[in-house]
Design an enzyme around this catalytic site. Structure first.
Site, PDB file in Angstrom:
ATOM      1  N   GLY A  11       0.860  -1.192   0.000  1.00  0.00           N
ATOM      2  CA  GLY A  11       0.000   0.000   0.000  1.00  0.00           C
ATOM      3  C   GLY A  11       0.891   1.235   0.000  1.00  0.00           C
ATOM      4  O   GLY A  11       2.108   1.154  -0.197  1.00  0.00           O
ATOM      5  N   THR A  40      -5.288   1.291   0.404  1.00  0.00           N
ATOM      6  CA  THR A  40      -4.893   2.493  -0.354  1.00  0.00           C
ATOM      7  C   THR A  40      -5.668   2.616  -1.667  1.00  0.00           C
ATOM      8  O   THR A  40      -6.130   3.697  -2.040  1.00  0.00           O
ATOM      9  CB  THR A  40      -3.377   2.431  -0.656  1.00  0.00           C
ATOM     10  OG1 THR A  40      -2.677   2.339   0.587  1.00  0.00           O
ATOM     11  CG2 THR A  40      -2.908   3.647  -1.430  1.00  0.00           C
ATOM     12  N   ASN A  41      -5.818   1.481  -2.337  1.00  0.00           N
ATOM     13  CA  ASN A  41      -6.432   1.468  -3.653  1.00  0.00           C
ATOM     14  C   ASN A  41      -7.874   1.971  -3.653  1.00  0.00           C
ATOM     15  O   ASN A  41      -8.405   2.356  -4.680  1.00  0.00           O
ATOM     16  CB  ASN A  41      -6.376   0.036  -4.180  1.00  0.00           C
ATOM     17  CG  ASN A  41      -6.407  -0.018  -5.685  1.00  0.00           C
ATOM     18  OD1 ASN A  41      -5.877   0.874  -6.346  1.00  0.00           O
ATOM     19  ND2 ASN A  41      -7.045  -1.021  -6.224  1.00  0.00           N
ATOM     20  N   GLN A  44     -10.826   7.379  -1.256  1.00  0.00           N
ATOM     21  CA  GLN A  44     -11.606   8.246  -2.149  1.00  0.00           C
ATOM     22  C   GLN A  44     -11.265   9.715  -1.987  1.00  0.00           C
ATOM     23  O   GLN A  44     -10.732  10.359  -2.879  1.00  0.00           O
ATOM     24  CB  GLN A  44     -13.107   8.054  -1.855  1.00  0.00           C
ATOM     25  CG  GLN A  44     -13.641   6.716  -2.273  1.00  0.00           C
ATOM     26  CD  GLN A  44     -15.152   6.616  -2.080  1.00  0.00           C
ATOM     27  OE1 GLN A  44     -15.818   7.568  -1.689  1.00  0.00           O
ATOM     28  NE2 GLN A  44     -15.701   5.460  -2.371  1.00  0.00           N
ATOM     29  N   GLY A  45     -11.577  10.250  -0.783  1.00  0.00           N
ATOM     30  CA  GLY A  45     -11.552  11.700  -0.550  1.00  0.00           C
ATOM     31  C   GLY A  45     -10.240  12.349  -0.931  1.00  0.00           C
ATOM     32  O   GLY A  45     -10.200  13.301  -1.712  1.00  0.00           O
ATOM     33  N   GLY A  46      -9.127  11.856  -0.384  1.00  0.00           N
ATOM     34  CA  GLY A  46      -7.841  12.409  -0.756  1.00  0.00           C
ATOM     35  C   GLY A  46      -6.841  12.497   0.376  1.00  0.00           C
ATOM     36  O   GLY A  46      -6.933  11.764   1.360  1.00  0.00           O
ATOM     37  N   GLU A 110     -13.538  18.376   3.875  1.00  0.00           N
ATOM     38  CA  GLU A 110     -14.077  17.206   4.584  1.00  0.00           C
ATOM     39  C   GLU A 110     -14.329  17.562   6.042  1.00  0.00           C
ATOM     40  O   GLU A 110     -13.816  18.572   6.552  1.00  0.00           O
ATOM     41  CB  GLU A 110     -13.126  16.011   4.453  1.00  0.00           C
ATOM     42  CG  GLU A 110     -13.192  15.376   3.058  1.00  0.00           C
ATOM     43  CD  GLU A 110     -12.297  14.168   2.897  1.00  0.00           C
ATOM     44  OE1 GLU A 110     -11.548  13.829   3.831  1.00  0.00           O
ATOM     45  OE2 GLU A 110     -12.351  13.564   1.810  1.00  0.00           O
ATOM     46  N   ASP A 204      -2.638  -8.525  10.057  1.00  0.00           N
ATOM     47  CA  ASP A 204      -1.511  -9.471  10.155  1.00  0.00           C
ATOM     48  C   ASP A 204      -0.289  -8.850  10.835  1.00  0.00           C
ATOM     49  O   ASP A 204       0.363  -9.488  11.672  1.00  0.00           O
ATOM     50  CB  ASP A 204      -1.087  -9.955   8.753  1.00  0.00           C
ATOM     51  CG  ASP A 204      -2.185 -10.723   8.037  1.00  0.00           C
ATOM     52  OD1 ASP A 204      -3.279 -10.884   8.609  1.00  0.00           O
ATOM     53  OD2 ASP A 204      -1.956 -11.159   6.894  1.00  0.00           O
ATOM     54  N   HIS A 225     -16.832   4.690   9.570  1.00  0.00           N
ATOM     55  CA  HIS A 225     -17.137   5.783   8.640  1.00  0.00           C
ATOM     56  C   HIS A 225     -18.656   5.950   8.618  1.00  0.00           C
ATOM     57  O   HIS A 225     -19.379   4.960   8.507  1.00  0.00           O
ATOM     58  CB  HIS A 225     -16.606   5.466   7.244  1.00  0.00           C
ATOM     59  CG  HIS A 225     -16.559   6.655   6.349  1.00  0.00           C
ATOM     60  ND1 HIS A 225     -17.694   7.249   5.864  1.00  0.00           N
ATOM     61  CD2 HIS A 225     -15.521   7.381   5.869  1.00  0.00           C
ATOM     62  CE1 HIS A 225     -17.360   8.290   5.104  1.00  0.00           C
ATOM     63  NE2 HIS A 225     -16.041   8.385   5.093  1.00  0.00           N
ATOM     64  N   ARG A 273     -16.046  12.458  12.396  1.00  0.00           N
ATOM     65  CA  ARG A 273     -16.685  11.171  12.108  1.00  0.00           C
ATOM     66  C   ARG A 273     -17.303  10.455  13.296  1.00  0.00           C
ATOM     67  O   ARG A 273     -18.340   9.815  13.176  1.00  0.00           O
ATOM     68  CB  ARG A 273     -15.626  10.222  11.565  1.00  0.00           C
ATOM     69  CG  ARG A 273     -15.577  10.256  10.113  1.00  0.00           C
ATOM     70  CD  ARG A 273     -14.497   9.382   9.624  1.00  0.00           C
ATOM     71  NE  ARG A 273     -14.077   9.990   8.375  1.00  0.00           N
ATOM     72  CZ  ARG A 273     -13.097   9.567   7.649  1.00  0.00           C
ATOM     73  NH1 ARG A 273     -12.399   8.524   8.039  1.00  0.00           N
ATOM     74  NH2 ARG A 273     -12.790  10.159   6.532  1.00  0.00           N
ATOM     75  N   HIS A 334     -14.056   1.145   9.398  1.00  0.00           N
ATOM     76  CA  HIS A 334     -13.321   1.808   8.317  1.00  0.00           C
ATOM     77  C   HIS A 334     -11.814   1.879   8.568  1.00  0.00           C
ATOM     78  O   HIS A 334     -11.021   1.653   7.659  1.00  0.00           O
ATOM     79  CB  HIS A 334     -13.891   3.220   8.170  1.00  0.00           C
ATOM     80  CG  HIS A 334     -13.263   4.047   7.099  1.00  0.00           C
ATOM     81  ND1 HIS A 334     -13.341   3.704   5.772  1.00  0.00           N
ATOM     82  CD2 HIS A 334     -12.552   5.207   7.151  1.00  0.00           C
ATOM     83  CE1 HIS A 334     -12.709   4.625   5.044  1.00  0.00           C
ATOM     84  NE2 HIS A 334     -12.211   5.537   5.865  1.00  0.00           N
ATOM     85  N   ARG A 369      -9.389   9.793  14.148  1.00  0.00           N
ATOM     86  CA  ARG A 369      -8.591  10.331  13.048  1.00  0.00           C
ATOM     87  C   ARG A 369      -9.374  11.356  12.239  1.00  0.00           C
ATOM     88  O   ARG A 369     -10.530  11.158  11.898  1.00  0.00           O
ATOM     89  CB  ARG A 369      -8.168   9.195  12.116  1.00  0.00           C
ATOM     90  CG  ARG A 369      -7.494   9.675  10.834  1.00  0.00           C
ATOM     91  CD  ARG A 369      -6.988   8.530  10.012  1.00  0.00           C
ATOM     92  NE  ARG A 369      -8.048   7.759   9.414  1.00  0.00           N
ATOM     93  CZ  ARG A 369      -8.569   7.990   8.210  1.00  0.00           C
ATOM     94  NH1 ARG A 369      -8.150   9.019   7.478  1.00  0.00           N
ATOM     95  NH2 ARG A 369      -9.510   7.217   7.715  1.00  0.00           N
TER      96      ARG A 369
END
Ligand code: FAD
Ligand code: SIN
Length: 521
Positions: A11, A40-41, A44-46, A110, A204, A225, A273, A334, A369
């Site tokens: 990631g 990571t993939n 969305q937000g940034g 955000e 892991d 989330h 959040r 999340h 966070r």
């Protein structure tokens, strides 16, 4: 196999470390599925970073500390906020196509941020960053091993000299020796029944580091989330509805069309959040309903299609047209704010072992966070870990090791036994260790999880360590640690809310929850 730097995970954290370590030696990345299958993939937000003239480093620091509920540490937060913009610019120079206008990043908004500061690539920032980094490290000579699973760390004289690995396709177990090892294996969302995370997120790295004797911190702070698609999943994960949608004016409503967030916080839809997720949870419980609505029908179609093209398309494929009707949403697991304890240079308690990214606790996120601070934290502390690791490289005489002969010969455990336990665990965590907790439910979860853990540990010792078995073992370890941390914290703070102690108690609990290996966990 031998390497200078062994990186567990591909990631953003593992790849950033790789990029920075490559000029100093051979870097081998092992990753348990295909290279881009990482949290990571799906980001969305940034990435939050200060670029606007209206904004300031001090404001970003203040927002992060405020969201952290009294547990975020100023030193790592300051480092992250100050070093972040340079690294985001670097990502852009490597070819990441962030949205920009006239040469300047276009900044999103955000929850919890007092200014626009979210650098993004439409609503698929993670994919864009992941692809750029994978291509770059490959081109620069990193060795990338897909379908290689790290099972456990190897220690010699209290120094980490690599990890036991499983070549998942060849079913071959071998020691992968290294002068320095980085754990960058991401979070634990998969231990919950409903999660935005892909199924790789089985904790892991946290479990491996714990077994090796490293301290683990603050695992009770699991972030839910507020808005993911209700009712239909994509594989095992739920579709995230980015917070940036609320940042652009999306409204939360009950099923009868009433907005409700102002009752809970003056910042309404843009409250942090933990507050929004608990507010939704409360509305659902009071009304006996299964979902609330995220309404964007009052926003312009162009804005939605332009800023959130992926979310828009996936919603359509799931049967909801966001331009015509409100989207049914619920909070889901999340992000893990806690993890392997590291210093500001990614050093864990074990010499030769570094960690970065979601798997760690470096002190930034505290009890909650701030949105889009995770990718930022990952790049900053992975870079610092690499720069520190290159200084500690030393030649090592590797011992001759062979995986126990009995284990090699052992048969794999039946897959349905493993998947049954995995599902049972996910349900227990969802029902008993979720957004709102109680002593009774936490104790019930502890009893069940420890019972399963004992059973699986026994089976683990007599069966071939396949990927599903290794993951289940690690999920059970992480679950037991999360519950232990949650039981220890007899107060409510940030993401940890216990109805038996509904107030924050700074006198006794304004400190991290630190846990180290114990016989009975
Ligand atoms: P990951 O990206 O999860 O990578 C972990 C890697 O480790 C994977 O390659 C995995 O296969 C590998 N791995 C795991 N275990 C092993 C093992 N035993 N052996 C070998 N390999 C292993 N954060 C933001 O800041 N902004 C956002 O907009 C944002 N949006 C998000 C949206 C979604 C849907 C999700 C799920 C998360 C989002 N986050 C966001 C959080 C953020 O994406 C993650 O916290 C961050 O990407 C973690 O990066 P990482 O490198 O630590 O871990
Ligand atoms: C989102 O786009 O809402 C996710 C941001 C994050 O997890 O930081």
């Amino acid at each position: 196999m031998e390497t200078d730097f062994l990186v567990i995970g591909s990631g953003i954290a593992g790849l950033t470390f790789t990029l920075k370590a490559l000029p100093y030696g051979n870097v081998s990345i092992i990753t348990k599925k295909e290279s881009t299958e990482a949290n990571t993939n799906y980001a969305q937000g940034g990435i939050a970073a200060v670029f606007s003239a209206r904004d300031s480093l001090e404001l970003h620091i203040r927002d992060t500390l405020q969201t952290g509920g009294g547990l975020s540490k100023e030193e790592p937060v300051r480092i992250m906020v100050e070093e972040g913009p340079g690294l985001v610019t670097e990502l852009s120079k490597l070819g990441t196509e962030f949205n920009n206008k006239d040469g300047k990043f276009e900044l999103g908004m955000e929850a919890g941020h007092s200014e626009r500061r979210i650098v993004h690539a439409k609503d698929a920032t993670g994919k864009e960053v992941e692809n750029t980094l994978v291509e770059t490290v490959k081109a620069r000579g990193a060795d990338l091993f897909e379908n290689y699973l790290a099972i456990d760390l190897i220690l010699k004289d209290s120094y980490c000299i690599g990890a036991w690995c499983l070549d998942v396709e060849k079913e071959n177990i071998f020691p992968f020796f290294s002068k320095t090892t980085l754990i960058a294996s991401g979070g634990v969302g998969e231990i919950y029944l409903h999660t935005t995370n892909p199924s790789i997120a089985t904790g892991d790295g946290i479990a491996m580091a714990y077994r090796a004797g490293a301290r683990i911190a603050n695992l009770e702070f699991v972030q839910f989330h507020p808005t993911s698609f209700y009712g239909k999943k994509i594989g095992s994960r739920t579709l995230l509805l980015s917070e940036a949608i609320r940042g652009e004016g999306g409204l939360l409503k009950t099923q009868d069309g009433q907005t409700f967030m102002k009752k809970y916080d003056p910042r309404a839809e843009l409250a942090p959040r933990d507050i929004v997720a608990r507010a939704i949870d409360n509305e659902l419980k009071e009304r006996g309903e299964d979902y609330v609505l995220l309404d964007v029908t009052h926003l312009s179609a162009n804005l939605i299609k332009d800023k959130f093209p992926n979310v828009y398309e996936v919603c359509l494929s799931l049967g909801v047209d966001p331009l015509k009707e409100a989207i049914p949403v619920v909070p889901t697991a999340h992000y893990e704010c806690g993890g392997i304890l590291t210093d500001i240079n990614g050093q864990t308690d074990i010499n030769g072992l570094y960690a970065a990214g979601e798997t760690t606790y470096v002190g930034v996120h505290g009890a909650n966070r701030l949105a889009s601070n995770s990718l930022l934290e990952s790049i900053v502390f992975a870079k610092r870990a690499a720069l520190s690791a290159v200084k500690t490289l030393k030649n090592i005489q590797y011992p001759a090791l062979d995986y126990a002969v009995e284990t090699k010969r052992a048969q794999p455990l039946q897959e349905n036994i493993i998947s049954d336990y995995r599902l049972k665990l996910k349900k227990i965590m969802w029902n008993c260790v979720g957004i709102v907790r109680s002593n009774k439910k936490l104790k019930e979860a502890k009893t069940k999880v420890l019972q399963y853990k004992k059973k699986i540990e026994k089976l683990y010792n007599t069966h071939f360590p396949t990927l599903p078995l290794v993951e289940l073992r690690n999920m059970l370890t992480c679950a037991s640690l999360i519950i232990e941390c949650a039981l220890w914290r007899k107060e409510s703070r940030g993401l940890h809310f216990n109805i038996d102690y509904p107030k924050r108690d700074d006198l006794h609990y304004k400190k991290d929850t630190i846990i180290k290996i114990k016989e009975d966990l």
